[in-house]
Structure formats: structure tokens, C-alpha cells
Write a protein that holds these residues in place. Structure first.
Motif, mmCIF file in Angstrom:
data_model
loop_
_atom_site.group_PDB
_atom_site.id
_atom_site.type_symbol
_atom_site.label_atom_id
_atom_site.label_comp_id
_atom_site.label_asym_id
_atom_site.label_seq_id
_atom_site.Cartn_x
_atom_site.Cartn_y
_atom_site.Cartn_z
ATOM 1 N N ASP A 42 -12.497 6.781 -2.376
ATOM 2 C CA ASP A 42 -13.320 6.929 -3.568
ATOM 3 C C ASP A 42 -14.682 6.290 -3.285
ATOM 4 N N SER A 43 -15.722 7.091 -3.306
ATOM 5 C CA SER A 43 -17.053 6.574 -2.978
ATOM 6 C C SER A 43 -17.481 5.471 -3.937
ATOM 7 N N ALA A 44 -16.983 5.529 -5.170
ATOM 8 C CA ALA A 44 -17.342 4.502 -6.151
ATOM 9 C C ALA A 44 -16.772 3.134 -5.788
ATOM 10 N N SER A 45 -15.747 3.108 -4.934
ATOM 11 C CA SER A 45 -15.140 1.827 -4.554
ATOM 12 C C SER A 45 -15.883 1.152 -3.409
ATOM 13 N N GLY A 46 -16.853 1.846 -2.819
ATOM 14 C CA GLY A 46 -17.670 1.240 -1.771
ATOM 15 C C GLY A 46 -16.863 0.759 -0.588
ATOM 16 N N ALA A 47 -17.181 -0.460 -0.128
ATOM 17 C CA ALA A 47 -16.515 -1.019 1.044
ATOM 18 C C ALA A 47 -15.054 -1.359 0.789
ATOM 19 N N CYS A 48 -14.617 -1.349 -0.466
ATOM 20 C CA CYS A 48 -13.208 -1.630 -0.759
ATOM 21 C C CYS A 48 -12.304 -0.493 -0.290
ATOM 22 N N LYS A 49 -12.852 0.714 -0.178
ATOM 23 C CA LYS A 49 -12.130 1.874 0.344
ATOM 24 C C LYS A 49 -10.800 2.114 -0.372
ATOM 25 N N ARG A 50 -10.883 2.213 -1.680
ATOM 26 C CA ARG A 50 -9.695 2.603 -2.438
ATOM 27 C C ARG A 50 -9.538 4.118 -2.397
ATOM 28 N N THR A 51 -8.309 4.564 -2.418
ATOM 29 C CA THR A 51 -8.040 5.993 -2.313
ATOM 30 C C THR A 51 -6.877 6.406 -3.207
ATOM 31 N N SER A 52 -6.914 7.638 -3.650
ATOM 32 C CA SER A 52 -5.822 8.190 -4.447
ATOM 33 C C SER A 52 -4.562 8.389 -3.618
ATOM 34 N N ARG A 53 -4.663 8.220 -2.298
ATOM 35 C CA ARG A 53 -3.498 8.351 -1.424
ATOM 36 C C ARG A 53 -2.780 7.027 -1.213
ATOM 37 N N ALA A 54 -3.291 5.942 -1.767
ATOM 38 C CA ALA A 54 -2.646 4.635 -1.644
ATOM 39 C C ALA A 54 -1.460 4.547 -2.599
ATOM 40 N N TYR A 55 -0.474 3.731 -2.244
ATOM 41 C CA TYR A 55 0.745 3.674 -3.054
ATOM 42 C C TYR A 55 0.503 3.312 -4.513
ATOM 43 N N PRO A 56 -0.457 2.422 -4.868
ATOM 44 C CA PRO A 56 -0.633 2.141 -6.299
ATOM 45 C C PRO A 56 -1.072 3.378 -7.085
ATOM 46 N N ALA A 57 -2.021 4.133 -6.513
ATOM 47 C CA ALA A 57 -2.502 5.328 -7.205
ATOM 48 C C ALA A 57 -1.421 6.404 -7.258
ATOM 49 N N LEU A 58 -0.636 6.520 -6.199
ATOM 50 C CA LEU A 58 0.456 7.496 -6.192
ATOM 51 C C LEU A 58 1.503 7.142 -7.251
ATOM 52 N N TRP A 59 1.836 5.855 -7.359
ATOM 53 C CA TRP A 59 2.813 5.436 -8.366
ATOM 54 C C TRP A 59 2.276 5.696 -9.777
ATOM 55 N N ALA A 60 1.017 5.359 -10.003
ATOM 56 C CA ALA A 60 0.435 5.565 -11.329
ATOM 57 C C ALA A 60 0.388 7.048 -11.686
ATOM 58 N N ALA A 61 0.089 7.903 -10.711
ATOM 59 C CA ALA A 61 0.050 9.347 -10.965
ATOM 60 C C ALA A 61 1.429 9.871 -11.337
ATOM 61 N N ALA A 62 2.470 9.293 -10.749
ATOM 62 C CA ALA A 62 3.835 9.755 -11.010
ATOM 63 C C ALA A 62 4.407 9.213 -12.319
ATOM 64 N N HIS A 63 3.935 8.036 -12.763
ATOM 65 C CA HIS A 63 4.550 7.380 -13.915
ATOM 66 C C HIS A 63 3.649 7.300 -15.145
ATOM 67 N N SER A 64 2.386 7.615 -14.996
ATOM 68 C CA SER A 64 1.444 7.699 -16.125
ATOM 69 C C SER A 64 1.447 6.477 -17.039
ATOM 70 N N PRO A 65 1.205 5.277 -16.505
ATOM 71 C CA PRO A 65 1.085 4.114 -17.391
ATOM 72 C C PRO A 65 -0.133 4.286 -18.303
ATOM 73 N N GLN A 66 -0.083 3.686 -19.478
ATOM 74 C CA GLN A 66 -1.195 3.810 -20.413
ATOM 75 C C GLN A 66 -2.471 3.227 -19.814
ATOM 76 N N SER A 67 -2.330 2.123 -19.066
ATOM 77 C CA SER A 67 -3.497 1.548 -18.396
ATOM 78 C C SER A 67 -3.165 1.272 -16.932
ATOM 79 N N PHE A 68 -4.125 1.539 -16.068
ATOM 80 C CA PHE A 68 -3.962 1.319 -14.636
ATOM 81 C C PHE A 68 -5.275 0.782 -14.091
ATOM 82 N N ALA A 69 -5.244 -0.441 -13.572
ATOM 83 C CA ALA A 69 -6.418 -1.060 -12.972
ATOM 84 C C ALA A 69 -6.163 -1.257 -11.484
ATOM 85 N N PHE A 70 -7.044 -0.729 -10.658
ATOM 86 C CA PHE A 70 -6.882 -0.706 -9.203
ATOM 87 C C PHE A 70 -8.023 -1.518 -8.602
ATOM 88 N N THR A 71 -7.754 -2.792 -8.314
ATOM 89 C CA THR A 71 -8.816 -3.677 -7.816
ATOM 90 C C THR A 71 -8.613 -4.113 -6.373
#
Length: 273
Positions: A59-88
Motif C-alpha cells: 500500500d503506497s499510503a503506508s510508505g516505508a512500513c510496506k503494509r500489504t493486503s496480502r499480509a495475514y492481518p489484512a487477510l484475516w480481517a477480509a475473511a472475518h469482517s470486524p467492525q474496526s480494523f487498525a493495521f499499524t
């Protein structure tokens, strides 16, 4: 800890009082379940193993942190749809970085927290650089230096992070994930590190995981090992889920691929959550 979903309501026969009572109970239960779903919050903290370095599609918005939708936290959130998800989670993060820049989303309503941390504090990157570029004796000496750090300094640093997480999110279920072993010994690699260096690096990963697991347990957190999930998928195996030295993108070296995130980290986290 998968999210509960509202139960389907039974058909109601207007003339049957018993079914009306059952329907009322079902409505009450469904309302509770919906409220629980709506209130569920997940926060993903940690270093590059949580941000997804090595998996690509950053995600370009994450800059040098290099967060991605392919990481396990984002994959879990996509599968379980929590009301809030913060990826820091952020590439290169150490314990101090978690304390200073990642804990903001945590609060009393946070239900689930995941974290990988400690590898950078212990000098993982420098260990690998030493082992790749210098002699076997230099490699093993640097590994032993990292182990000494894990014994003397890392426990206190982990305590600070875990105490801060519990203080900010007192009701959260906290899952601390470990690191994989990097090499399949006597595998398919015909060049690169010696078997002695590969064995020393694997031992160091086990040593680090044991220290992290102890601190997690002492705080009442769940430690989730990924070693078993990556067995058969190490570097030098027939189907590696870890990058070896990546001269094109050196920062991805020794990090999980997209398959390592989805096939290794995700199921382990899902089982522990």
C-alpha cells in the motif's frame, strides 16, 4: 476466535404461542450476536512479518512500513469482517517503535490484537548480513551475540510492549506470533551458506521464539508458533515460502512470500484467534 454471526430466525406460526416464545428468544439471541459483531475490534501491531514485507502489492499510503493486503492481518480481517480494523505494523519496527507509534488504535473496546516483534531488536538483519558476507566463524559468533541479547535485554523490552498493550486494551485477546525457521537442512541448496551457518540460524530462531513465548505466557497472552506451518517450506526446500537473498529487493530477503503469509501465518493466527 471467529466472529459470531446472527442465527436465522424460525418461521413463526401466529396462532402458536410456543413458537412465538421461541421466536422472541431467537430475536433476543440474534440481537446479542449482532451487537457483538458490531462491537468487534482488531488491531494488528508489529514488524515486517506482520506488515507483509516479501508478499508484494504494498500500500503506497503506508510508505516505508510496506503494509500489504496480502499480509495475514489484512487477510484475516477480509475473511472475518470486524467492525474496526487498525493495521499499524511496520517494516523494521523494534519494540520501541511499537511503543512510540503503533498503540494509538488500542482501547477498552479492542477485542483482538496480533503482534510479531523482537527480531529486529535482537539484530536479525545484521545476523543475516554477517552470515551471507563473512565466514562461518563470524556468522556463528554473531548468532551467539544475538542470543546473549535475547537473554539479557530483550525480555525487558518485550515486557514494556506487552504491559502497554494490556494497559490500553485490558479486555483484548492478544496473539503473539513467532518467527519461522529459515532453512531446510540438507536441502536442495547447492551454494550460499554452509550447513553449519544454516543450522546456527535455525537455532537462533528457536531461541528467539522460546524467549518471546515465555514473556507472552507470563502476560497471559497466546503465543502462536509458525515453525510447524513452515516445515517443508523453508529456504532450500522444494516449495519455499521464504525469500532467500533477494538482490533485486534486498529488504525482502528472509521474509515470507505471499504464500507464506496466506499458507503459513494466516492459518496459525486464525487458529489462535
Amino acid at each position: 476466535m471467529p466472529l459470531r454471526r446472527p442465527r436465522r430466525l424460525p418461521r413463526i406460526a401466529a396462532w402458536t404461542s410456543s413458537l412465538l416464545l421461541a421466536a422472541g428468544a431467537a430475536l433476543f439471541g440474534a440481537g446479542q450476536a449482532t451487537a457483538a459483531t458490531a462491537d468487534f475490534g482488531y488491531v494488528a501491531l508489529g514488524d515486517s512479518y506482520s506488515s507483509g514485507v516479501g508478499a508484494g502489492n504494498y500500500d503506497s499510503a503506508s510508505g516505508a512500513c510496506k503494509r500489504t493486503s496480502r499480509a495475514y492481518p489484512a487477510l484475516w480481517a477480509a475473511a472475518h469482517s470486524p467492525q474496526s480494523f487498525a493495521f499499524t505494523a511496520c517494516s523494521g519496527a523494534r519494540t520501541g517503535d511499537v511503543l512510540s507509534g503503533q498503540l494509538g488504535p488500542l482501547n477498552s473496546g479492542t477485542d483482538l490484537v496480533s503482534i510479531t516483534i523482537g527480531g529486529n531488536d535482537a539484530g536479525f538483519s545484521d545476523v543475516m548480513t554477517t552470515c551471507v558476507l563473512q565466514s562461518e566463524s563470524s556468522c556463528i559468533s554473531r548468532v551467539n551475540q544475538a542470543k546473549a541479547y535475547v537473554d539479557t535485554t530483550l525480555p525487558g523490552q518485550l515486557n514494556q510492549v506487552y504491559d502497554a498493550i494490556r494497559g490500553r486494551a485490558p479486555g483484548a485477546h492478544v496473539v503473539v506470533l513467532g518467527y519461522p525457521r529459515f532453512y531446510k537442512l540438507n536441502g536442495s541448496c547447492i551454494a550460499g551458506l554452509t550447513e553449519g551457518e544454516r543450522s546456527a540460524i535455525n537455532d537462533a530462531a528457536d531461541y528467539l521464539n522460546a524467549a518471546i513465548a515465555k514473556r507472552a505466557a507470563d502476560h497471559g497472552f497466546t503465543f502462536a508458533s509458525v515453525v510447524g506451518a513452515f516445515t517443508g517450506h523453508e529456504i532450500c526446500s522444494a516449495s519455499p515460502w521464504l525469500h532467500s537473498v533477494n538482490w533485486t529487493n534486498i529488504g525482502e530477503s528472509y521474509h515470507p512470500t505471499a504464500a507464506g503469509q496466506s499458507g503459513g501465518y494466516l492459518p496459525v493466527f486464525t487458529g489462535a484467534a
